[in-house]
Each structure stands twice: as structure tokens, then as C-alpha cells.
Design an enzyme around this catalytic site. Structure first.
Site, PDB file in Angstrom:
ATOM      1  N   CYS A  52       0.838  -1.210   0.000  1.00 31.50           N
ATOM      2  CA  CYS A  52       0.000   0.000   0.000  1.00 31.50           C
ATOM      3  C   CYS A  52       0.871   1.258   0.000  1.00 31.50           C
ATOM      4  CB  CYS A  52      -0.907   0.018   1.226  1.00 31.50           C
ATOM      5  SG  CYS A  52      -2.032  -1.384   1.285  1.00 31.50           S
ATOM      6  N   ARG A 129      -7.829  -3.842  -3.414  1.00 29.04           N
ATOM      7  CA  ARG A 129      -7.211  -2.709  -4.141  1.00 29.04           C
ATOM      8  C   ARG A 129      -8.101  -2.382  -5.345  1.00 29.04           C
ATOM      9  NH1 ARG A 129      -2.201  -2.704  -1.799  1.00 29.04           N
ATOM     10  NH2 ARG A 129      -1.638  -4.716  -0.918  1.00 29.04           N
TER      11      ARG A 129
HETATM   12  C1  BEZ Z   1       0.465  -4.630   1.791  1.00 27.41           C
HETATM   13  O1  BEZ Z   1       1.643  -4.944   1.800  1.00 27.41           O
HETATM   14  O2  BEZ Z   1       0.088  -3.518   1.417  1.00 27.41           O
HETATM   15  C2  BEZ Z   1      -0.540  -5.614   2.240  1.00 27.41           C
HETATM   16  C3  BEZ Z   1      -0.324  -6.957   1.981  1.00 27.41           C
HETATM   17  C4  BEZ Z   1      -1.260  -7.886   2.391  1.00 27.41           C
HETATM   18  C5  BEZ Z   1      -2.417  -7.472   3.036  1.00 27.41           C
HETATM   19  C6  BEZ Z   1      -2.646  -6.127   3.265  1.00 27.41           C
HETATM   20  C7  BEZ Z   1      -1.711  -5.200   2.854  1.00 27.41           C
END
Ligand code: BEZ
Length: 215
Positions: A52, A129
Site C-alpha cells: 500500500c 485494491r
Molecule cells: C500490503 O503490503 O500492502 C498488504 C499486503 C497484504 C495485506 C494487506 C496489505
């Protein structure tokens, strides 16, 4: 137990459901934010997570591109406003990148549910996302949904924004892998007379129904 509940998801061509929310830049009403410009609204699963952070930084770095293309950015996650503020501040201090666009604090999941961003088979508590491209008339024109473990592609997000704007402005369509500057597809003739005109036109013609032009 598996959750197989199918909820109504927003669709391409729908009016974007309106809302008023708390964001990192203050209260925001979508229909007002949307006035006279495109809105690119995107969700991320959680603040202080690695993928993110790369994605939000990607949007922040492209702020001039989106402004040039009359598109306003709007982030969202199921986090509190305090978490958002702390994350924005942390990323700014660590990397110098500032998330200047508003980020919705959707702690009660209302907007995530309204826009089909909460997909229980993927996560019961975090938004997937998603990216919604909303035109200046408030209609949803393109939707992307990515899972939690794969980040989006900023080049593709930019490409489809320009493709949508080009297609609507010129009443044309954009073919496979279209990039700005490439030829566009003109609508197929609807009458025999149109077909006769097309045959003597200087369009690049693969067949009578597949013709391209430069714009
Ligand atoms: C992330 O790295 O943004 C992420 C990965 C897995 C679940 C939620 C966020």
C-alpha cells in the site's frame, strides 16, 4: 464457514453512489469533489503496510499527471483518520513523499461496502485494491479490482484514464495496448451508404468494420 453472499456491486455506466465522508483533507462530498473533473478513487487494504505504501506513493508522485488530465485523486481504507494522519506523516518523514490527495477514513466500512471494495472471500476487514474512474458527469467508466497480494500498475492506471478521455471526447474506441498518440478505432458503418463512403475514405482499413484514424 465460507461467505458466499453476493452483494450488488457498482457497475460500469452506473451513477457513482454519492457520499459525505471524513478525509485527511477534511469533510468531502463526492458529488462536489467530482464537479467539472474526473475522479480516480482507489482503496488500499491498510495503512502502514508495504505494498500500500508503494501504491499510494505512486499516486502521490503522479499528481501533476492527474492534474494535467483533469482528474482528482481520492484514496480510501478501513482505517481511522488518526491512523491515516500518522501514516501520511511517517511516509513523508521517511521518504519525502507527501500524500496530498484526500484519503477517506472508512472505519465503519460504509463506502467500502457501497462500492464493492469489501470482498469477504479475500478479506472480511480490509478493502481490496480497487480503482474507480468516475467521469465529470458522475458516471463510473472503468473499475479495477486487485487482490491484497498484488499491487496495481501505475502506467496502466494512467493509460486507461487517457484512453477513456480520448474515447469519449472523439467518439472512438481504443484498441489492444493503445497508448496516447496511437491511432484509434472509428465506429463501424451502420448503413450501406456509410460503407460506400468508408471504402473511399483514407482511413487505415483492416476490414470494413475495423478502421483506424489518427486524432
Ligand atoms: C500490503 O503490503 O500492502 C498488504 C499486503 C497484504 C495485506 C494487506 C496489505
Amino acid at each position: 464457514m465460507e461467505n458466499n453472499t453476493i452483494t450488488q456491486m457498482p457497475r460500469i455506466g452506473d451513477k457513482a453512489p454519492d457520499f459525505t465522508v471524513t478525509t485527511t483533507t477534511g469533510p468531502l462530498t463526492l458529488s462536489e469533489y467530482n464537479k467539472g473533473s474526473w475522479v480516480v478513487m482507489f482503496s488500499h487494504p491498510a495503512d502502514f503496510t508495504p505494498v500500500c505504501t508503494t501504491e499510494m506513493s505512486g499516486f502521490a508522485k503522479e499528481k501533476d499527471f492527474f492534474a494535467k488530465h483533469n482528474a482528482k485523486l481520492l484514496g480510501l481504507s478501513i482505517d481511522s483518520i488518526h491512523s491515516h494522519i500518522a501514516w501520511v506523516n511517517a511516509v513523508h518523514e521517511k521518504t519525502g513523499v507527501l500524500f496530498e490527495f484526500p484519503i477517506i477514513a472508512d472505519i465503519d466500512m460504509k463506502i467500502s461496502k457501497l462500492y464493492g471494495m469489501l470482498q469477504p472471500g479475500e478479506s472480511e476487514t480490509a478493502a481490496v485494491r480497487a480503482v474507480f474512474f468516475i467521469d465529470p458527469a458522475g458516471k463510473i467508466r472503468l473499475i479495477m479490482y486487485y487482490p491484497l497480494n498484488v499491487g496495481r500498475n501505475m502506467a496502466e492506471i494512467k493509460r486507461v484514464l487517457v484512453a477513456l478521455q480520448t474515447a469519449f471526447e472523439h467518439s472512438v474506441a481504443c484498441p489492444l495496448d493503445w497508448e496516447p498518440g496511437d491511432k484509434v478505432i472509428v465506429p463501424a458503418p451502420k448503413t450501406i451508404e456509410d460503407l460506400a463512403e468508408r471504402k473511399i475514405s483514407n482511413l487505415e482499413m483492416v476490414d470494413w468494420y475495423l478502421a483506424k484514424k489518427s486524432i
